[in-house]
Design a protein around this motif. Structure first.
Motif, PDB file in Angstrom:
ATOM      1  N   ARG A   1     -34.801  -3.618  47.965  1.00 32.02           N
ATOM      2  CA  ARG A   1     -33.550  -4.199  47.490  1.00 32.02           C
ATOM      3  C   ARG A   1     -33.645  -5.712  47.571  1.00 32.02           C
ATOM      4  NH1 ARG A   1     -27.440  -3.493  49.890  1.00 32.02           N
ATOM      5  NH2 ARG A   1     -28.300  -4.874  51.508  1.00 32.02           N
TER       6      ARG A   1
ATOM      7  N   ILE B   1     -25.591  -8.269  34.875  1.00 30.25           N
ATOM      8  CA  ILE B   1     -24.252  -7.774  35.180  1.00 30.25           C
ATOM      9  C   ILE B   1     -23.248  -8.831  34.733  1.00 30.25           C
ATOM     10  CG2 ILE B   1     -24.308  -8.634  37.572  1.00 30.25           C
ATOM     11  CD1 ILE B   1     -22.698  -6.073  38.317  1.00 30.25           C
TER      12      ILE B   1
ATOM     13  N   GLY C   1     -18.412  -6.530  35.479  1.00 33.19           N
ATOM     14  CA  GLY C   1     -19.216  -5.476  36.079  1.00 33.19           C
ATOM     15  C   GLY C   1     -20.030  -4.614  35.137  1.00 33.19           C
TER      16      GLY C   1
ATOM     17  N   THR D   1     -23.191  -3.544  33.060  1.00 26.35           N
ATOM     18  CA  THR D   1     -24.605  -3.768  33.354  1.00 26.35           C
ATOM     19  C   THR D   1     -25.496  -3.438  32.157  1.00 26.35           C
ATOM     20  OG1 THR D   1     -24.836  -1.535  34.250  1.00 26.35           O
ATOM     21  CG2 THR D   1     -24.291  -3.291  35.810  1.00 26.35           C
TER      22      THR D   1
ATOM     23  N   THR E   1     -31.112  -0.739  39.806  1.00 24.81           N
ATOM     24  CA  THR E   1     -29.665  -0.881  39.706  1.00 24.81           C
ATOM     25  C   THR E   1     -29.261  -2.281  40.143  1.00 24.81           C
ATOM     26  OG1 THR E   1     -29.347   1.474  40.213  1.00 24.81           O
ATOM     27  CG2 THR E   1     -27.436   0.028  40.408  1.00 24.81           C
TER      28      THR E   1
ATOM     29  N   SER F   1     -26.127  -4.844  41.079  1.00 22.36           N
ATOM     30  CA  SER F   1     -24.747  -4.765  41.545  1.00 22.36           C
ATOM     31  C   SER F   1     -24.318  -6.120  42.087  1.00 22.36           C
ATOM     32  CB  SER F   1     -24.595  -3.681  42.612  1.00 22.36           C
ATOM     33  OG  SER F   1     -25.389  -3.974  43.743  1.00 22.36           O
ATOM     34  N   LYS F   2     -23.018  -6.251  42.230  1.00 25.70           N
ATOM     35  CA  LYS F   2     -22.440  -7.514  42.698  1.00 25.70           C
ATOM     36  C   LYS F   2     -21.413  -7.192  43.762  1.00 25.70           C
ATOM     37  CE  LYS F   2     -19.921  -9.653  39.652  1.00 25.70           C
ATOM     38  NZ  LYS F   2     -19.456 -10.469  38.494  1.00 25.70           N
ATOM     39  N   ASP F   3     -21.604  -7.714  44.963  1.00 22.35           N
ATOM     40  CA  ASP F   3     -20.667  -7.532  46.061  1.00 22.35           C
ATOM     41  C   ASP F   3     -19.800  -8.785  46.128  1.00 22.35           C
ATOM     42  OD1 ASP F   3     -19.365  -7.454  48.570  1.00 22.35           O
ATOM     43  OD2 ASP F   3     -20.917  -6.140  49.379  1.00 22.35           O
TER      44      ASP F   3
ATOM     45  N   TYR G   1     -27.288  -7.955  44.007  1.00 27.19           N
ATOM     46  CA  TYR G   1     -28.407  -7.139  44.470  1.00 27.19           C
ATOM     47  C   TYR G   1     -29.177  -6.546  43.292  1.00 27.19           C
ATOM     48  CZ  TYR G   1     -25.784  -7.096  48.871  1.00 27.19           C
ATOM     49  OH  TYR G   1     -25.115  -7.459  50.008  1.00 27.19           O
TER      50      TYR G   1
ATOM     51  N   GLN H   1     -31.385  -3.156  43.330  1.00 31.15           N
ATOM     52  CA  GLN H   1     -31.978  -2.008  44.018  1.00 31.15           C
ATOM     53  C   GLN H   1     -33.082  -1.451  43.145  1.00 31.15           C
ATOM     54  OE1 GLN H   1     -31.315  -0.624  47.120  1.00 31.15           O
ATOM     55  NE2 GLN H   1     -33.104   0.655  46.691  1.00 31.15           N
TER      56      GLN H   1
END
Length: 120
Positions: A19, A51, A55, A57, A68, A70-72, A79, A81
């Motif tokens: 990751r 992304i 959100g 993708t 994958t 992603s956005k926190d 990230y 993954q």
């Protein structure tokens, strides 16, 4: 000046997972849209995943179903993954993003890259 900082690159075996993380060097800047690119030795820079602000993708054909993005928002981190890694995934991975600060958009920010090496 704000910078993007990637981490998580490593030497792994085929089939392993990693990751990658990307953060902005100054907490006042938040991610708008973001992408991961990669460049293997002697090859061009390729888009791996992206992304959008809301959100959505998209992925490069070679990584669909394995990677994958992603956005926190709470951690202000993006990230990537990566599962089922293959030797052909070996490359330097770069984070690219548009950032927001106090309503102003800062475009086209790049990180220094993180090395991912996958052995067979």
């Amino acid at each position: 000046q704000v910078q993007l900082v990637e981490s998580g690159g490593d030497l792994v075996q085929a089939g392993d997972s990693l990751r990658l993380s990307c953060v902005a060097s100054k907490t006042a800047y938040v991610f708008d849209s973001a992408d991961w690119y990669r460049q293997a030795p002697g090859k061009q820079l390729d888009l791996v995943a992206g992304i959008t602000t809301d959100g959505r993708t998209n992925y490069g054909d070679s990584v669909k179903g394995r990677f994958t993005i992603s956005k926190d928002v709470a951690k202000n981190t993006v990230y990537l993954q990566m599962n089922g890694l293959k030797p052909e995934d070996t490359a330097v991975y770069y984070c690219h993003a548009d950032l927001l600060r106090s309503g102003v958009r800062y475009l086209d920010n790049w990180g220094q890259g993180t090395q991912v090496t996958v052995s067979s």
